[in-house]
Design an enzyme around this catalytic site. Sequence first.
Site, PDB file in Angstrom:
ATOM      1  N   LYS A  39      44.004  38.925  32.152  1.00 43.98           N
ATOM      2  CA  LYS A  39      43.443  40.286  32.104  1.00 43.98           C
ATOM      3  C   LYS A  39      44.584  41.299  31.965  1.00 43.98           C
ATOM      4  O   LYS A  39      44.532  42.194  31.125  1.00 43.98           O
ATOM      5  CB  LYS A  39      42.682  40.581  33.382  1.00 43.98           C
ATOM      6  N   ASN A  40      45.639  41.119  32.752  1.00 42.78           N
ATOM      7  CA  ASN A  40      46.680  42.150  32.806  1.00 42.78           C
ATOM      8  C   ASN A  40      47.655  42.099  31.649  1.00 42.78           C
ATOM      9  O   ASN A  40      48.479  43.009  31.512  1.00 42.78           O
ATOM     10  CB  ASN A  40      47.404  42.073  34.158  1.00 42.78           C
ATOM     11  N   CYS A 134      41.903  54.259  44.170  1.00 42.98           N
ATOM     12  CA  CYS A 134      41.146  53.019  44.062  1.00 42.98           C
ATOM     13  C   CYS A 134      40.753  52.651  45.492  1.00 42.98           C
ATOM     14  O   CYS A 134      40.997  53.410  46.425  1.00 42.98           O
ATOM     15  CB  CYS A 134      41.983  51.912  43.431  1.00 42.98           C
ATOM     16  N   ARG A 139      46.728  56.033  43.699  1.00 46.83           N
ATOM     17  CA  ARG A 139      47.499  55.254  42.714  1.00 46.83           C
ATOM     18  C   ARG A 139      48.261  56.263  41.848  1.00 46.83           C
ATOM     19  O   ARG A 139      47.759  56.758  40.866  1.00 46.83           O
ATOM     20  CB  ARG A 139      46.550  54.386  41.888  1.00 46.83           C
ATOM     21  N   PRO A 140      49.487  56.622  42.236  1.00 46.12           N
ATOM     22  CA  PRO A 140      50.214  57.674  41.507  1.00 46.12           C
ATOM     23  C   PRO A 140      50.552  57.277  40.076  1.00 46.12           C
ATOM     24  O   PRO A 140      50.537  56.091  39.723  1.00 46.12           O
ATOM     25  CB  PRO A 140      51.489  57.847  42.342  1.00 46.12           C
ATOM     26  N   ASP A 142      53.246  59.199  38.584  1.00 43.93           N
ATOM     27  CA  ASP A 142      54.459  60.011  38.361  1.00 43.93           C
ATOM     28  C   ASP A 142      55.500  59.280  37.518  1.00 43.93           C
ATOM     29  O   ASP A 142      56.196  59.896  36.703  1.00 43.93           O
ATOM     30  CB  ASP A 142      55.065  60.435  39.697  1.00 43.93           C
ATOM     31  N   ASP A 323      48.922  40.673  43.911  1.00 46.40           N
ATOM     32  CA  ASP A 323      47.567  40.303  43.485  1.00 46.40           C
ATOM     33  C   ASP A 323      47.114  38.967  44.062  1.00 46.40           C
ATOM     34  O   ASP A 323      45.965  38.577  43.857  1.00 46.40           O
ATOM     35  CB  ASP A 323      47.463  40.274  41.960  1.00 46.40           C
ATOM     36  N   ILE A 345      54.300  46.324  47.978  1.00 45.51           N
ATOM     37  CA  ILE A 345      53.901  47.020  46.750  1.00 45.51           C
ATOM     38  C   ILE A 345      52.843  48.069  47.064  1.00 45.51           C
ATOM     39  O   ILE A 345      52.958  49.238  46.692  1.00 45.51           O
ATOM     40  CB  ILE A 345      53.346  46.020  45.711  1.00 45.51           C
ATOM     41  N   ARG A 415      35.163  42.337  37.354  1.00 45.37           N
ATOM     42  CA  ARG A 415      36.181  43.091  36.618  1.00 45.37           C
ATOM     43  C   ARG A 415      37.305  42.170  36.182  1.00 45.37           C
ATOM     44  O   ARG A 415      37.918  42.388  35.140  1.00 45.37           O
ATOM     45  CB  ARG A 415      36.768  44.194  37.514  1.00 45.37           C
TER      46      ARG A 415
HETATM   47  C1  EPZ Z   1      49.493  46.489  37.778  1.00 43.72           C
HETATM   48  O1  EPZ Z   1      48.997  47.711  38.252  1.00 43.72           O
HETATM   49  C2  EPZ Z   1      48.341  45.516  37.847  1.00 43.72           C
HETATM   50  N1  EPZ Z   1      47.243  45.984  36.993  1.00 43.72           N
HETATM   51  C3  EPZ Z   1      47.844  45.383  39.282  1.00 43.72           C
HETATM   52  O2  EPZ Z   1      46.844  44.365  39.285  1.00 43.72           O
HETATM   53  C4  EPZ Z   1      49.001  44.923  40.154  1.00 43.72           C
HETATM   54  O3  EPZ Z   1      48.572  44.897  41.503  1.00 43.72           O
HETATM   55  C5  EPZ Z   1      50.190  45.891  40.013  1.00 43.72           C
HETATM   56  O4  EPZ Z   1      50.558  46.009  38.615  1.00 43.72           O
HETATM   57  C6  EPZ Z   1      51.413  45.415  40.783  1.00 43.72           C
HETATM   58  O5  EPZ Z   1      51.797  44.157  40.316  1.00 43.72           O
HETATM   59  C7  EPZ Z   1      47.320  45.771  35.668  1.00 43.72           C
HETATM   60  O6  EPZ Z   1      48.270  45.185  35.178  1.00 43.72           O
HETATM   61  C8  EPZ Z   1      46.159  46.269  34.849  1.00 43.72           C
HETATM   62  P1  EPZ Z   1      52.427  49.344  39.341  1.00 43.72           P
HETATM   63  P2  EPZ Z   1      49.889  49.073  38.080  1.00 43.72           P
HETATM   64  O7  EPZ Z   1      52.605  50.562  38.517  1.00 43.72           O
HETATM   65  O8  EPZ Z   1      50.620  49.017  36.810  1.00 43.72           O
HETATM   66  C9  EPZ Z   1      53.781  52.590  42.484  1.00 43.72           C
HETATM   67  C10 EPZ Z   1      44.742  43.414  39.635  1.00 43.72           C
HETATM   68  O9  EPZ Z   1      44.334  42.985  40.716  1.00 43.72           O
HETATM   69  N2  EPZ Z   1      53.697  53.538  41.376  1.00 43.72           N
HETATM   70  O10 EPZ Z   1      53.266  48.155  39.053  1.00 43.72           O
HETATM   71  O11 EPZ Z   1      49.012  50.215  38.345  1.00 43.72           O
HETATM   72  C11 EPZ Z   1      52.423  52.045  42.883  1.00 43.72           C
HETATM   73  O12 EPZ Z   1      51.796  52.945  43.790  1.00 43.72           O
HETATM   74  C12 EPZ Z   1      45.493  44.730  39.590  1.00 43.72           C
HETATM   75  O13 EPZ Z   1      44.639  42.801  38.536  1.00 43.72           O
HETATM   76  C13 EPZ Z   1      54.183  54.825  41.569  1.00 43.72           C
HETATM   77  O14 EPZ Z   1      54.647  55.181  42.647  1.00 43.72           O
HETATM   78  O15 EPZ Z   1      50.897  48.899  39.298  1.00 43.72           O
HETATM   79  C14 EPZ Z   1      52.781  50.738  43.528  1.00 43.72           C
HETATM   80  O16 EPZ Z   1      53.205  50.973  44.862  1.00 43.72           O
HETATM   81  C15 EPZ Z   1      45.355  45.500  40.885  1.00 43.72           C
HETATM   82  N3  EPZ Z   1      54.116  55.705  40.537  1.00 43.72           N
HETATM   83  C16 EPZ Z   1      53.974  50.263  42.716  1.00 43.72           C
HETATM   84  O17 EPZ Z   1      54.468  51.414  42.036  1.00 43.72           O
HETATM   85  C17 EPZ Z   1      53.626  55.355  39.303  1.00 43.72           C
HETATM   86  O18 EPZ Z   1      53.637  56.194  38.382  1.00 43.72           O
HETATM   87  C18 EPZ Z   1      53.624  49.220  41.668  1.00 43.72           C
HETATM   88  O19 EPZ Z   1      52.572  49.741  40.891  1.00 43.72           O
HETATM   89  C19 EPZ Z   1      53.147  54.034  39.127  1.00 43.72           C
HETATM   90  C20 EPZ Z   1      53.202  53.145  40.170  1.00 43.72           C
END
Ligand code: EPZ
Length: 436
Positions: A39-40, A134, A139-140, A142, A323, A345, A415
């Site tokens: 999916k990802n 969520c 879910r920032p 930035d 995950d 995370i 999903r």
């Molecule tokens: C991806 O989400 C995955 N989703 C998530 O899987 C997964 O949990 C996550 O990566 C971490 O591995 C998809 O790939 C569609 P991140 P993503 O940006 O990209 C912080 C599932 O179950 N952050 O890697 O949204 C954030 O808060 C889903 O399939 C910022 O601070 O995650 C987190 O603490 C759930 N600012 C960390 O980074 C930002 O702009 C990692 O988030 C973006 C993220």
Amino acid sequence: MKPELDLERAKKVGTKTMDEIWIQGGRSLKGTVSCGGSKNATLPILAAVLLAEGRYRLTNVPHLMDVTTMVKMLGRFGVTSERPDTHTMVIDTRQQQNAEAPYDLVKTMRASIYVLGPLLARYGEARVSLPGGCAWGPRPVDLHIKGLEALGARVDIDHGYIAAYAPDGLRGGTISFDVSSVGATGNVLMAAVTAAGETVIENAACEPEIDALATFLTAMGARIEGIGQARLVVHGVHDLHPADAAMIPDRIEAGTLLAAAAITGGDVEVTDVNPAHLGAVLTKFESAGASLERSDTSVRLRAPERPLPMKVITQPYPGFPTDMQAQFMALLSVADGASTIADTIYHDRFTHVAELQRLGADIRVEGNTAFIRGAESLSGAPVMATDLRASAALILAGLVAGGETRVSRVYHLDRGYERLEAKLAALGASIRRVRP
Ligand code: EPZ
């Protein structure tokens, strides 16, 4: 009780099906099961088609609600798609035009934000709704915004939308992420491939799904160095062209299926996987006392009578994936001793704890750490899914809980898992999907 719901009919209806999954615990799972496409990896690759006009053929595409949502999102930009078969998708972007990614769609799936980079790169401007939170908290975005600004974009937030502008086109720059972000890495990568000059992304996410995206972009004509490493160098090119691709296996589905074997004292081989993507997870299954057999495309897990306790800390890839955190919480709820799980995370990704406690799990959460005292047994009860991986955790616990467990709100499960209950039933679980 109404007859088993036809999920396909329900999906066609497009309702948020209030299906339930009912499980009679106590069966050990045995046999072989195939893992689906990731999916990802599929979601960013679907966004990447916005970068070049033409027809794309994607195979091993999982049939999931999030993929359907992303295809619906692409439809807002005039992109059409068809499925010659369940796991093949043909995408046509020849009628594509720029449009807004609306709140009603983005709020249902955070990954919609992946369209931001490609739209900005292609049209010089993009307007994408902020995703909102969520189930487990904010879910920032930035890092996505900082990354695009480093490529020369101006980004405003107005009325709940991200409005990004680069009227003179994007130019190469250097982005050093202070936090490893899968989504921000993907977005910036897609924006950088046609930016003028060289882009360096430091502390880039190394998840296999990002490698798959970078490989797909390369097949489209992009020039990317360092794929699979935390430092990516992108040399901007003028034109990209469509490409075909097979989606990589879904390492989280594979881990979830192996966890089903581990929690039920079973013996299961999962095929069509890439064991190299599961390193940290397989190590933890061995810590639990399981014995593993690996081939290039499969993993067989023989479970111990009862899992051993352990300490789990989630980390960016190649560390233990967040995950798989909920699924291991279910497994360790019946371990022979005390375990801890710290999620570095997402510090508050624990909505599954209260539901596991209803099944008799002994879990205490302090900050971002769960302290679990393994129970001799769990007892079945009605529980409610709160998010995608929490749904899987509750099903895993139901497989081993005495009596019947009824998991509601399984639209969360749909999903990210394709017919999980059918796969588990084929391994001997007493599990079925019903409409209440
Ligand atoms: C991806 O989400 C995955 N989703 C998530 O899987 C997964 O949990 C996550 O990566 C971490 O591995 C998809 O790939 C569609 P991140 P993503 O940006 O990209 C912080 C599932 O179950 N952050 O890697 O949204 C954030 O808060 C889903 O399939 C910022 O601070 O995650 C987190 O603490 C759930 N600012 C960390 O980074 C930002 O702009 C990692 O988030 C973006 C993220």
